[in-house]
Design a protein around this motif. Structure first.
Motif, PDB file in Angstrom:
ATOM      1  N   ARG A 110       0.885  -0.999   0.080  1.00  0.00           N
ATOM      2  CA  ARG A 110      -0.078  -0.046   0.084  1.00  0.00           C
ATOM      3  C   ARG A 110       0.753   1.170   0.072  1.00  0.00           C
ATOM      4  O   ARG A 110       1.475   1.609   0.899  1.00  0.00           O
ATOM      5  CB  ARG A 110      -1.010   0.073   1.184  1.00  0.00           C
ATOM      6  CG  ARG A 110      -2.010  -1.262   1.124  1.00  0.00           C
ATOM      7  CD  ARG A 110      -2.581  -1.347   2.326  1.00  0.00           C
ATOM      8  NE  ARG A 110      -3.527  -0.434   2.790  1.00  0.00           N
ATOM      9  CZ  ARG A 110      -4.528  -0.030   3.680  1.00  0.00           C
ATOM     10  NH1 ARG A 110      -4.391  -1.153   4.632  1.00  0.00           N
ATOM     11  NH2 ARG A 110      -5.332   0.803   3.969  1.00  0.00           N
ATOM     12  N   PRO A 111       0.760   2.005  -1.129  1.00  0.00           N
ATOM     13  CA  PRO A 111       1.712   3.344  -1.206  1.00  0.00           C
ATOM     14  C   PRO A 111       1.314   4.355  -0.127  1.00  0.00           C
ATOM     15  O   PRO A 111       0.337   4.754   0.352  1.00  0.00           O
ATOM     16  CB  PRO A 111       1.441   3.803  -2.773  1.00  0.00           C
ATOM     17  CG  PRO A 111       0.016   3.361  -3.071  1.00  0.00           C
ATOM     18  CD  PRO A 111      -0.030   2.090  -2.155  1.00  0.00           C
ATOM     19  N   MET A 128      -5.919  10.122  -2.759  1.00  0.00           N
ATOM     20  CA  MET A 128      -5.432   8.734  -2.295  1.00  0.00           C
ATOM     21  C   MET A 128      -6.074   8.360  -0.925  1.00  0.00           C
ATOM     22  O   MET A 128      -6.565   7.087  -1.193  1.00  0.00           O
ATOM     23  CB  MET A 128      -3.935   8.507  -2.160  1.00  0.00           C
ATOM     24  CG  MET A 128      -3.670   7.109  -2.216  1.00  0.00           C
ATOM     25  SD  MET A 128      -1.725   6.669  -2.262  1.00  0.00           S
ATOM     26  CE  MET A 128      -1.483   7.057  -3.888  1.00  0.00           C
ATOM     27  N   SER A 129      -5.815   9.039  -0.015  1.00  0.00           N
ATOM     28  CA  SER A 129      -6.153   8.648   1.420  1.00  0.00           C
ATOM     29  C   SER A 129      -6.214   9.545   2.394  1.00  0.00           C
ATOM     30  O   SER A 129      -5.235  10.433   2.328  1.00  0.00           O
ATOM     31  CB  SER A 129      -5.352   7.488   1.897  1.00  0.00           C
ATOM     32  OG  SER A 129      -5.705   7.221   3.065  1.00  0.00           O
ATOM     33  N   ASP A 188      -9.551  17.046  -4.402  1.00  0.00           N
ATOM     34  CA  ASP A 188     -10.652  16.515  -3.708  1.00  0.00           C
ATOM     35  C   ASP A 188     -10.324  15.542  -2.758  1.00  0.00           C
ATOM     36  O   ASP A 188      -9.540  14.734  -2.937  1.00  0.00           O
ATOM     37  CB  ASP A 188     -11.646  15.840  -4.607  1.00  0.00           C
ATOM     38  CG  ASP A 188     -12.849  15.328  -3.889  1.00  0.00           C
ATOM     39  OD1 ASP A 188     -13.384  16.258  -2.941  1.00  0.00           O
ATOM     40  OD2 ASP A 188     -13.523  14.404  -4.116  1.00  0.00           O
ATOM     41  N   LEU A 189     -10.431  15.945  -1.474  1.00  0.00           N
ATOM     42  CA  LEU A 189     -10.166  15.165  -0.305  1.00  0.00           C
ATOM     43  C   LEU A 189     -11.165  13.986  -0.254  1.00  0.00           C
ATOM     44  O   LEU A 189     -12.143  14.166   0.048  1.00  0.00           O
ATOM     45  CB  LEU A 189     -10.169  15.840   0.835  1.00  0.00           C
ATOM     46  CG  LEU A 189      -9.758  15.215   2.147  1.00  0.00           C
ATOM     47  CD1 LEU A 189      -8.478  14.410   2.010  1.00  0.00           C
ATOM     48  CD2 LEU A 189      -9.666  16.183   3.511  1.00  0.00           C
ATOM     49  N   LYS A 190     -10.487  12.736  -0.552  1.00  0.00           N
ATOM     50  CA  LYS A 190     -11.418  11.476  -0.477  1.00  0.00           C
ATOM     51  C   LYS A 190     -11.513  11.059   1.127  1.00  0.00           C
ATOM     52  O   LYS A 190     -10.675  11.536   1.845  1.00  0.00           O
ATOM     53  CB  LYS A 190     -10.727  10.331  -1.191  1.00  0.00           C
ATOM     54  CG  LYS A 190     -10.584  10.481  -2.665  1.00  0.00           C
ATOM     55  CD  LYS A 190     -11.792  10.844  -3.395  1.00  0.00           C
ATOM     56  CE  LYS A 190     -11.583  11.109  -4.752  1.00  0.00           C
ATOM     57  NZ  LYS A 190     -12.067  10.514  -5.962  1.00  0.00           N
ATOM     58  N   GLU A 239     -12.370   5.376  -6.832  1.00  0.00           N
ATOM     59  CA  GLU A 239     -11.101   4.851  -7.226  1.00  0.00           C
ATOM     60  C   GLU A 239     -10.273   4.519  -6.033  1.00  0.00           C
ATOM     61  O   GLU A 239      -9.194   3.799  -5.982  1.00  0.00           O
ATOM     62  CB  GLU A 239     -10.442   5.651  -8.235  1.00  0.00           C
ATOM     63  CG  GLU A 239      -9.137   5.282  -8.861  1.00  0.00           C
ATOM     64  CD  GLU A 239      -8.362   6.252  -9.799  1.00  0.00           C
ATOM     65  OE1 GLU A 239      -7.421   5.874 -10.253  1.00  0.00           O
ATOM     66  OE2 GLU A 239      -9.024   7.461  -9.941  1.00  0.00           O
ATOM     67  N   HIS A 240     -10.095   5.420  -4.815  1.00  0.00           N
ATOM     68  CA  HIS A 240      -9.165   5.118  -3.747  1.00  0.00           C
ATOM     69  C   HIS A 240      -9.606   3.998  -2.949  1.00  0.00           C
ATOM     70  O   HIS A 240      -8.793   3.496  -2.225  1.00  0.00           O
ATOM     71  CB  HIS A 240      -9.537   6.375  -2.736  1.00  0.00           C
ATOM     72  CG  HIS A 240     -10.920   6.736  -2.510  1.00  0.00           C
ATOM     73  ND1 HIS A 240     -12.050   6.729  -3.223  1.00  0.00           N
ATOM     74  CD2 HIS A 240     -11.634   6.967  -1.200  1.00  0.00           C
ATOM     75  CE1 HIS A 240     -13.122   7.058  -2.811  1.00  0.00           C
ATOM     76  NE2 HIS A 240     -12.735   7.134  -1.567  1.00  0.00           N
ATOM     77  N   VAL A 241     -10.843   3.386  -3.455  1.00  0.00           N
ATOM     78  CA  VAL A 241     -11.037   1.886  -2.721  1.00  0.00           C
ATOM     79  C   VAL A 241     -10.036   0.814  -3.170  1.00  0.00           C
ATOM     80  O   VAL A 241      -9.826  -0.160  -2.543  1.00  0.00           O
ATOM     81  CB  VAL A 241     -12.435   1.385  -3.038  1.00  0.00           C
ATOM     82  CG1 VAL A 241     -12.691   0.133  -2.588  1.00  0.00           C
ATOM     83  CG2 VAL A 241     -13.561   2.422  -2.201  1.00  0.00           C
TER      84      VAL A 241
END
Length: 461
Positions: free
Chosen positions: A125-126, A169-170, A195-197, A364-366
Motif C-alpha cells: 500500500r503506497p 489517495m487517502s 478533492d479530499l477523499k 477509485e481510492h477503494v
C-alpha cells in the motif's frame, strides 16, 4: 479458515461494535497528552491493538483494564506529554494502514531514526503523498524498497511551515499530519488541491483533537490555476481546502468529561447487519449504540432509505430498527462513494440483490485499501452469478439481470475483513456459500461471527 454459510433470517437485538476509527484516534490523542485518560467501549481489534502498541513504543503507558463499575474492558492511557521518544525497535503495524500513516507522521517529531513495517498487504500500500510532505517539512522519509510502501524509515525532525498534499489517495495522510503539526514549535498550513477523499475520517480526527483542547482551523480558499504555456494555456478556478495549525499546542484529552472518553458505535461494521436485514425476507433487527457522529458511514441509513428499506433511526437513543417483514426487494441507486469508501463492498452486495441498477461512483481510492476492493467484489460476485461491471472508479451492478440466477459458490475473501463480511451477507441470501480467509474479520470486528450467530445466522467454520 473457511466458513460455510446457509440461508438465514436475521432476527433480534444487537449492540453495534465500537468504532475502529475513533478508537485509533482516541488512543493516539490520549498518548499525546499528559493526564490519564479512560477510554470506555473501545474496539479491541488487531488494528487498534497495533496503534496501542505503537503508542507504547513512543513512550505512552497504554493498558487494558476492567472497569470496576461496569465490568467492561477499558483502555487506560497515560501519555508522553507531546514528547514522543525514539522507539527501541521497529514499529510493526500488522495490517493497519491507519496505524502506519499516523505513526509515520509522529515519527517526524522524534529526534532520531524510526522504522515502520507491516504485513504483506501493508507492504503493497503506497504512502507517496505522506513521504513527499514529510521530506518537504525537513525530515528524511523514504521506503526501504524504493516503492513508497513499508518498510518505511523516518529521520526527523520535521519543521513547521506551509505545504500542499494530494488528498485523492487517502485521508489518513491528512489526519496523520494534522495530529503531529500542533506539536511543532511554529505554525503550519496544509493545503489540499485535489478533492479530499474520505473527508469524514478527517472530521473524526478534528473532533477528537478538539476535545483534547487542540485548535485546528479549516477553511476553503479560491485560487486561479494557469495551465499550459505561451498562447496555449487556460486559467481555471479551484477551491483549495486549507488547514491552519498553530504550533506549541498541548494535547489533554483528560480535560474532556473528567478524563473519561466513550468510543461511539461503528457504522461501518453495523452496515453489514443493517443491509442483511433489509434484503432478507422476514428479517427484523434492532441495533443499539449508534448515535450521530462524524462517521461518514452513517450514510448507510440514508442509502437504505433511498433504496426503499423499512428503516428508522432514533438518534437520541442511538437505536436503528430495520426489517423486511413483507419480503420487499429494494431498488438500485446511484451513490458517490468519495466519502464512504468502506461501504463499497456492502453496497455491491446490496445492488446484486436489488431491482434495477446500482451504480457506485468516485471510488477509485477503494483500490488502495487492504486489497483492490473494486476488483475483488467484481470477481467474487461474478462467481455467484451476479451481473457486475468494474469501471475505473466504481462498480455497476444489475440486480435486475442477476435476479433468479445467483447461487452458492466457493468465493475468496481476499484476506480482507470487509470483503469477507460483505460476502457473508450474500451467503445468508442464497446459501451454500463458502468463504475463505475469514480470520481477517479480527481487523475491525473480532466478534462478527459470534454476533451473527446470536441473531440467527446459520454457518459452520
Amino acid at each position: 479458515m473457511i466458513v460455510s454459510v446457509k440461508k438465514s433470517v436475521p432476527k433480534g437485538e444487537i449492540t453495534a461494535p465500537a468504532s475502529k476509527s475513533y478508537t485509533h484516534r482516541a488512543v493516539l490523542i490520549a498518548s499525546l497528552g499528559k493526564n490519564e485518560v479512560n477510554l470506555s467501549h473501545p474496539l479491541l481489534s488487531a488494528d487498534t491493538k497495533s496503534t496501542m502498541e505503537a503508542c507504547r513504543l513512543f513512550g505512552a503507558n497504554v493498558e487494558e483494564k476492567t472497569d470496576p463499575e461496569t465490568g467492561e474492558t477499558i483502555i487506560v492511557v497515560k501519555g508522553f506529554d507531546g514528547k514522543p521518544k525514539k522507539p527501541e525497535k521497529t514499529i510493526d503495524v500488522g495490517n493497519s494502514g491507519t496505524t502506519l500513516r499516523l505513526m509515520t507522521a509522529l515519527a517526524g517529531v522524534v529526534d532520531g531514526e524510526v522504522v515502520l513495517t507491516g504485513d504483506e498487504s501493508i507492504q503493497k500500500r503506497p504512502n507517496t503523498p505522506l513521504l513527499k510532505t514529510l521530506n518537504e517539512m525537513g525530515a528524511e522519509a523514504y521506503s526501504i524498497n524504493g516503492n513508497d510502501c513499508a518498510p518505511l524509515v523516518v529521520k526527523g525532525k520535521i519543521k513547521p511551515g506551509s505545504v500542499s498534499i494530494d488528498g485523492g489517495m487517502s485521508s489518513q495522510f491528512i489526519s496523520a499530519l494534522l495530529l503531529s503539526c500542533p506539536l511543532l514549535e511554529g505554525d503550519s498550513k496544509i493545503s489540499i488541491y485535489n478533492d479530499l477523499k474520505s473527508k469524514p475520517y478527517v472530521d473524526i480526527t478534528l473532533e477528537v483533537a478538539k476535545k483534547a483542547g487542540v485548535n485546528i482551523e479549516e477553511y476553503f480558499k479560491r485560487e486561479l490555476i494557469q495551465e499550459g504555456i505561451e498562447e496555449d494555456y487556460r486559467v481555471s478556478e479551484v477551491h483549495v481546502l486549507i488547514y491552519s495549525i498553530p504550533g506549541n499546542q498541548k494535547y489533554d484529552l483528560g480535560v474532556y468529561n473528567h478524563g473519561n472518553y466513550a468510543i461511539p458505535g461503528d457504522f461501518s461494521s453495523a452496515s453489514y447487519l443493517l443491509t442483511a436485514a433489509t434484503l432478507i425476507p422476514g428479517a427484523e433487527i434492532m441495533m443499539n449504540g449508534l448515535f450521530p457522529s462524524a462517521q461518514g458511514d452513517s450514510a448507510i441509513v440514508e442509502i437504505l432509505e433511498k433504496a426503499g428499506a423499512d428503516i428508522s433511526w432514533d438518534k437520541e437513543k442511538g437505536i436503528i430498527r430495520v426489517s423486511n417483514k413483507d419480503g420487499r426487494r429494494l431498488k438500485g441507486i446511484v451513490w458517490d462513494a468519495g466519502k464512504t469508501p468502506d461501504l463499497v463492498p456492502t453496497l455491491a452486495v446490496l445492488g446484486a440483490f436489488s431491482d434495477g441498477e446500482m451504480k457506485i461512483t468516485n471510488a477509485e481510492h477503494v483500490r488502495f485499501k487492504e486489497t483492490d476492493r473494486l476488483k475483488a467484489m467484481t470477481e467474487e460476485l461474478t462467481k455467484i452469478g451476479a451481473v457486475i461491471e468494474e469501471t475505473a472508479d466504481g462498480l455497476i451492478i444489475s440486480g435486475e439481470k442477476s435476479k433468479g440466477q445467483m447461487k452458492g459458490a466457493a468465493v475468496h475473501g481476499w484476506d480482507d475483513h470487509r470483503i469477507v463480511m460483505s460476502l457473508f451477507i450474500a451467503g445468508m441470501m442464497i446459501g451454500d456459500m463458502t468463504i475463505d480467509t475469514i480470520e481477517s474479520v479480527k481487523i475491525s470486528y473480532p466478534t462478527f461471527f459470534e454476533e451473527m450467530k446470536k441473531i440467527g445466522a446459520v454457518f459452520e467454520k
